[in-house]
Design a protein around this motif. Structure first.
Motif, mmCIF file in Angstrom:
data_model
loop_
_atom_site.group_PDB
_atom_site.id
_atom_site.type_symbol
_atom_site.label_atom_id
_atom_site.label_comp_id
_atom_site.label_asym_id
_atom_site.label_seq_id
_atom_site.Cartn_x
_atom_site.Cartn_y
_atom_site.Cartn_z
ATOM 1 N N TYR A 193 -20.321 -82.530 77.504
ATOM 2 C CA TYR A 193 -21.082 -81.355 77.082
ATOM 3 C C TYR A 193 -20.981 -81.155 75.574
ATOM 4 O O TYR A 193 -21.984 -80.850 74.903
ATOM 5 C CB TYR A 193 -20.564 -80.120 77.817
ATOM 6 N N SER A 194 -19.784 -81.318 75.026
ATOM 7 C CA SER A 194 -19.574 -81.090 73.598
ATOM 8 C C SER A 194 -20.390 -82.056 72.756
ATOM 9 O O SER A 194 -20.922 -81.681 71.703
ATOM 10 C CB SER A 194 -18.086 -81.227 73.263
ATOM 11 N N GLY A 195 -20.492 -83.310 73.196
ATOM 12 C CA GLY A 195 -21.282 -84.294 72.457
ATOM 13 C C GLY A 195 -22.745 -83.885 72.341
ATOM 14 O O GLY A 195 -23.357 -83.995 71.274
ATOM 15 N N ILE A 196 -23.306 -83.402 73.450
ATOM 16 C CA ILE A 196 -24.700 -82.943 73.439
ATOM 17 C C ILE A 196 -24.851 -81.713 72.554
ATOM 18 O O ILE A 196 -25.795 -81.607 71.756
ATOM 19 C CB ILE A 196 -25.161 -82.628 74.877
ATOM 20 N N LEU A 197 -23.905 -80.812 72.666
ATOM 21 C CA LEU A 197 -23.963 -79.550 71.929
ATOM 22 C C LEU A 197 -23.943 -79.764 70.420
ATOM 23 O O LEU A 197 -24.702 -79.134 69.676
ATOM 24 C CB LEU A 197 -22.790 -78.664 72.345
ATOM 25 N N VAL A 198 -23.093 -80.648 69.962
ATOM 26 C CA VAL A 198 -22.983 -80.902 68.521
ATOM 27 C C VAL A 198 -24.316 -81.387 67.962
ATOM 28 O O VAL A 198 -24.781 -80.914 66.912
ATOM 29 C CB VAL A 198 -21.867 -81.927 68.242
ATOM 30 N N GLY A 199 -24.958 -82.314 68.666
ATOM 31 C CA GLY A 199 -26.241 -82.840 68.194
ATOM 32 C C GLY A 199 -27.322 -81.784 68.130
ATOM 33 O O GLY A 199 -28.056 -81.678 67.137
ATOM 34 N N ALA A 223 -26.893 -70.479 57.699
ATOM 35 C CA ALA A 223 -27.249 -71.776 58.283
ATOM 36 C C ALA A 223 -26.125 -72.805 58.171
ATOM 37 O O ALA A 223 -25.759 -73.470 59.150
ATOM 38 C CB ALA A 223 -28.522 -72.306 57.640
ATOM 39 N N ALA A 224 -25.570 -72.970 56.971
ATOM 40 C CA ALA A 224 -24.513 -73.971 56.786
ATOM 41 C C ALA A 224 -23.272 -73.617 57.603
ATOM 42 O O ALA A 224 -22.617 -74.493 58.192
ATOM 43 C CB ALA A 224 -24.168 -74.089 55.306
ATOM 44 N N TYR A 225 -22.944 -72.331 57.634
ATOM 45 C CA TYR A 225 -21.808 -71.870 58.448
ATOM 46 C C TYR A 225 -22.029 -72.233 59.914
ATOM 47 O O TYR A 225 -21.117 -72.719 60.599
ATOM 48 C CB TYR A 225 -21.662 -70.362 58.279
ATOM 49 N N MET A 226 -23.256 -72.020 60.395
ATOM 50 C CA MET A 226 -23.566 -72.279 61.803
ATOM 51 C C MET A 226 -23.454 -73.768 62.127
ATOM 52 O O MET A 226 -22.957 -74.139 63.193
ATOM 53 C CB MET A 226 -24.972 -71.765 62.112
ATOM 54 N N ARG A 227 -23.883 -74.640 61.210
ATOM 55 C CA ARG A 227 -23.783 -76.084 61.454
ATOM 56 C C ARG A 227 -22.329 -76.523 61.635
ATOM 57 O O ARG A 227 -22.004 -77.275 62.555
ATOM 58 C CB ARG A 227 -24.412 -76.853 60.284
ATOM 59 N N VAL A 228 -21.483 -76.066 60.733
ATOM 60 C CA VAL A 228 -20.077 -76.463 60.828
ATOM 61 C C VAL A 228 -19.453 -75.904 62.101
ATOM 62 O O VAL A 228 -18.647 -76.568 62.761
ATOM 63 C CB VAL A 228 -19.295 -75.983 59.584
ATOM 64 N N GLN A 229 -19.844 -74.701 62.472
ATOM 65 C CA GLN A 229 -19.317 -74.109 63.695
ATOM 66 C C GLN A 229 -19.734 -74.912 64.931
ATOM 67 O O GLN A 229 -18.953 -75.083 65.866
ATOM 68 C CB GLN A 229 -19.795 -72.659 63.842
ATOM 69 N N PHE A 230 -20.970 -75.409 64.944
ATOM 70 C CA PHE A 230 -21.407 -76.224 66.075
ATOM 71 C C PHE A 230 -20.621 -77.534 66.145
ATOM 72 O O PHE A 230 -20.257 -77.996 67.227
ATOM 73 C CB PHE A 230 -22.908 -76.509 65.973
ATOM 74 N N ILE A 231 -20.364 -78.138 64.991
ATOM 75 C CA ILE A 231 -19.557 -79.357 64.975
ATOM 76 C C ILE A 231 -18.156 -79.064 65.512
ATOM 77 O O ILE A 231 -17.536 -79.891 66.189
ATOM 78 C CB ILE A 231 -19.491 -79.930 63.548
ATOM 79 N N GLN A 233 -17.335 -77.058 67.810
ATOM 80 C CA GLN A 233 -17.294 -76.645 69.210
ATOM 81 C C GLN A 233 -16.542 -77.622 70.103
ATOM 82 O O GLN A 233 -15.952 -77.224 71.114
ATOM 83 C CB GLN A 233 -18.713 -76.441 69.742
ATOM 84 N N ALA A 234 -16.560 -78.916 69.753
ATOM 85 C CA ALA A 234 -15.831 -79.898 70.566
ATOM 86 C C ALA A 234 -14.337 -79.592 70.543
ATOM 87 O O ALA A 234 -13.674 -79.557 71.595
ATOM 88 C CB ALA A 234 -16.105 -81.312 70.052
ATOM 89 N N ALA A 235 -13.794 -79.358 69.340
ATOM 90 C CA ALA A 235 -12.372 -79.047 69.224
ATOM 91 C C ALA A 235 -12.051 -77.694 69.851
ATOM 92 O O ALA A 235 -11.038 -77.535 70.550
ATOM 93 C CB ALA A 235 -11.943 -79.061 67.758
ATOM 94 N N ILE A 236 -12.905 -76.710 69.604
ATOM 95 C CA ILE A 236 -12.678 -75.366 70.150
ATOM 96 C C ILE A 236 -12.722 -75.397 71.676
ATOM 97 O O ILE A 236 -11.884 -74.785 72.355
ATOM 98 C CB ILE A 236 -13.717 -74.381 69.595
ATOM 99 N N GLY A 237 -13.690 -76.127 72.235
ATOM 100 C CA GLY A 237 -13.809 -76.214 73.681
ATOM 101 C C GLY A 237 -12.602 -76.868 74.328
ATOM 102 O O GLY A 237 -12.068 -76.377 75.336
ATOM 103 N N MET A 238 -12.127 -77.972 73.743
ATOM 104 C CA MET A 238 -10.961 -78.658 74.296
ATOM 105 C C MET A 238 -9.707 -77.803 74.165
ATOM 106 O O MET A 238 -8.854 -77.780 75.060
ATOM 107 C CB MET A 238 -10.768 -79.994 73.588
ATOM 108 N N GLN A 239 -9.592 -77.093 73.047
ATOM 109 C CA GLN A 239 -8.428 -76.236 72.861
ATOM 110 C C GLN A 239 -8.412 -75.117 73.899
ATOM 111 O O GLN A 239 -7.373 -74.802 74.481
ATOM 112 C CB GLN A 239 -8.437 -75.650 71.436
#
Length: 541
Positions: A193-199, A223-231, A233-239
């Motif tokens: 899920y995280s892989g799809i979400l980041v893209g 906008a820039a803040y939101m991009r980094v936050q989406f990237i 999400q993989a770490a946040i989700g696993m944590q």
């Protein structure tokens, strides 16, 4: 024949696995000792301890078949009775939550989760403070971005909810090996899920922000803040997933330690990257998102180490692991309604933001501040709700339905007390609270009206949170989804539109509309609680 004080340090009927380490890898063979009830006495129900007959090299046993390190109360009490366990283990790795004082167990399990929940929102609160130095458009841009990242996060949280439900039930059954297998399956789904979400987040940031009608000036800030936050999400989700895995097993102290580490890192690193302190580059709002990513990676490292080493209640290993269709099916069956439930809430908040946006950037900023104040209160009640749900899930697994019911009553009482203490300072000192985030007098005055209106619904929200988390941990995610669907989409959103467009309340009509579902939900949840249907949802077959 009952014998008082029966709590043997060594169980002769249990044979070690090939590894020579009983209880670490599911190596116990089937036992037929009468189950004890937590105080050393045989269980009145005459239950049998049934451990899976798995060796160190065998594949995972069928779903629902015990394969842990000695199921039932003997496992929970540790190998040497009360307070037992490996040297150095805390009570959070050994305490039996299905026996003893309910309020004491609830406080024992809840306080780390309440504190952890408060720490989890420190990053957003602190980031809003830093954004306040950059102007009200920076606050609005960050708030809009967090609505979308929140949507992505809540969609994934359904998997956490399903995993928590299954892990707590498995631990109540006395089968930590089954619980560990559930966690590994949940990790695999989360990574995909995280892989799809980041893209999606990287490619569609500006389009998503324009969709809710905010100004180009606000988009430029967020906008820039939101991009980094989406990237991130993989770490946040696993944590979050690994944290919930330990908490649902009964260890809430380790997640608190990991979250404390991540928040300390973020508190110091975020302003340094936003403003260019300590020799670091000044990158503005994206610096806050980047520091959040780094902090969550550190926390994930701690949680992953504990799970792999097996120093708490769970030990994750791929030895003999295979994907099991039944576990995947049950995770999706419980998790999808929970994900839809979370997405319904997040989507409703996005539409609320879209209704607020035409009233101007200051109103968007005021709405954002009111949401953050509300999140502080929700963090406490959510931690209490999670603790209540964990004990309820383990009690159902241990076939103690009356204990599960009593736990909910205690949790609801604690929630009312906590929310009352939270509301009082908001009502008395709203301007002082808002002045922490901004020095804009006009914004403070608008925000004051928002948070005072929202305070009306805080106490019923605390009760709702406990019942919501409890029902979902019991597996009743579909029911909770229907309640959310009806209250948000059938009441809140239409009422918000009507009050903001057809009355003199304007944007404050939206604030009033938001509290109506908070007040109504207990009238739906309480009858369902009394029906007892949530007690009979099968988790494993």
């Amino acid at each position: 024949m009952k014998r008082r004080g029966y709590a043997p340090a060594v169980r002769d009927d249990v044979r070690e696995s090939g590894s020579g380490n009983p209880g670490t890898d599911g190596g116990f063979e089937r036992s037929t000792i009468p189950e004890t009830n937590g105080d050393g006495h045989p269980d009145r129900n005459g239950g049998l301890l049934t451990a899976g007959a798995a060796s160190a090299t065998a594949t995972s046993p069928p779903l629902g078949q015990s394969s842990g390190r000695g199921p039932g109360p003997d496992w929970r009490r540790g190998p040497a009775g009360p307070g037992g366990g490996r040297p150095g283990q805390s009570a959070y790795a050994t305490r039996d939550l299905t026996s003893g004082s309910i309020p004491k167990n609830l406080v024992f399990l809840a306080w780390p989760q309440i504190l952890e929940g408060l720490l989890r929102i420190v990053d957003q609160i602190a980031d809003l403070i830093w954004a306040g130095f950059l102007g009200h458009r920076a606050i609005a841009g960050m708030g809009a971005a967090q609505q979308y990242t929140g949507l992505a996060f809540t969609a994934r949280m359904g998997m956490d909810m399903a995993m928590r439900a299954m892990v707590s039930r498995a631990m109540g059954m006395g089968d930590p090996a089954l619980a560990s297998r559930v966690v590994i399956h949940a990790i695999a789904i989360t990574l995909m899920y995280s892989g799809i979400l980041v893209g999606v987040g990287i490619l569609l940031t500006e389009q998503l922000l324009r969709l809710i009608g905010i100004s180009e000036a606000v988009i430029a800030e967020g906008a820039a803040y939101m991009r980094v936050q989406f990237i991130s999400q993989a770490a946040i989700g696993m944590q979050n997933l690994t944290s919930h895995a330990l908490a649902s097993s009964g260890d809430t102290l380790t997640p608190l330690k990991a979250t404390t580490l991540s928040r300390v890192i973020h508190i110091f690193l975020s302003p340094a990257l936003v403003f260019g302190l300590a020799g670091l580059p000044a990158i503005g709002l994206p610096g806050a998102a980047l520091s959040n990513f780094i902090a969550h990676m550190a926390s994930l490292g701690v949680l992953g180490w504990v799970l792999v080493r097996g120093t708490s209640r769970l030990k994750l290993t791929l030895r003999g692991f295979r994907f099991e269709a039944e576990i995947l099916k049950q995770l999706l069956k419980i998790g999808l309604p929970a994900s839809v439930n979370g997405m319904e809430r997040a989507m409703a908040q996005l539409l609320i933001l879209a209704l607020v946006a035409p009233f101007g950037d200051l109103m968007v900023a005021a709405y954002t501040l009111s949401r953050r104040v509300e999140m502080v209160g929700q963090a406490g009640s959510m931690g209490l709700g999670n603790a209540t749900g964990t004990i309820v899930g383990q009690s159902i697994g241990a076939q103690k339905p009356e204990r599960a019911k009593q736990t909910i009553l205690w949790g609801g009482g604690f929630a009312i007390a906590m929310k009352t203490l939270f509301v009082v300072p908001i009502v008395l000192f709203p301007i002082a609270i808002l002045s922490v985030f901004t020095r804009d007098a006009e914004l403070v005055e608008i925000g004051r009206n928002w948070i005072l209106i929202q305070a009306v619904g805080y106490i019923p929200t605390g009760v709702n949170m406990v019942l919501n988390q409890t029902f979902q941990t019991a597996g009743a995610t579909f029911f909770v989804m229907l309640v959310t669907l009806g209250s948000l989409w059938g009441i809140e959103l239409p009422l918000a539109y009507a009050l903001s467009h057809w009355t003199d309340l304007g944007a404050l009509g939206i604030a009033w509309a938001m509290i109506v579902p908070m007040v109504l939900r207990p009238f739906i949840y309480v009858p369902y609680l009394l029906s007892g249907r949530w007690l009979h949802i099968k988790m494993f077959h």
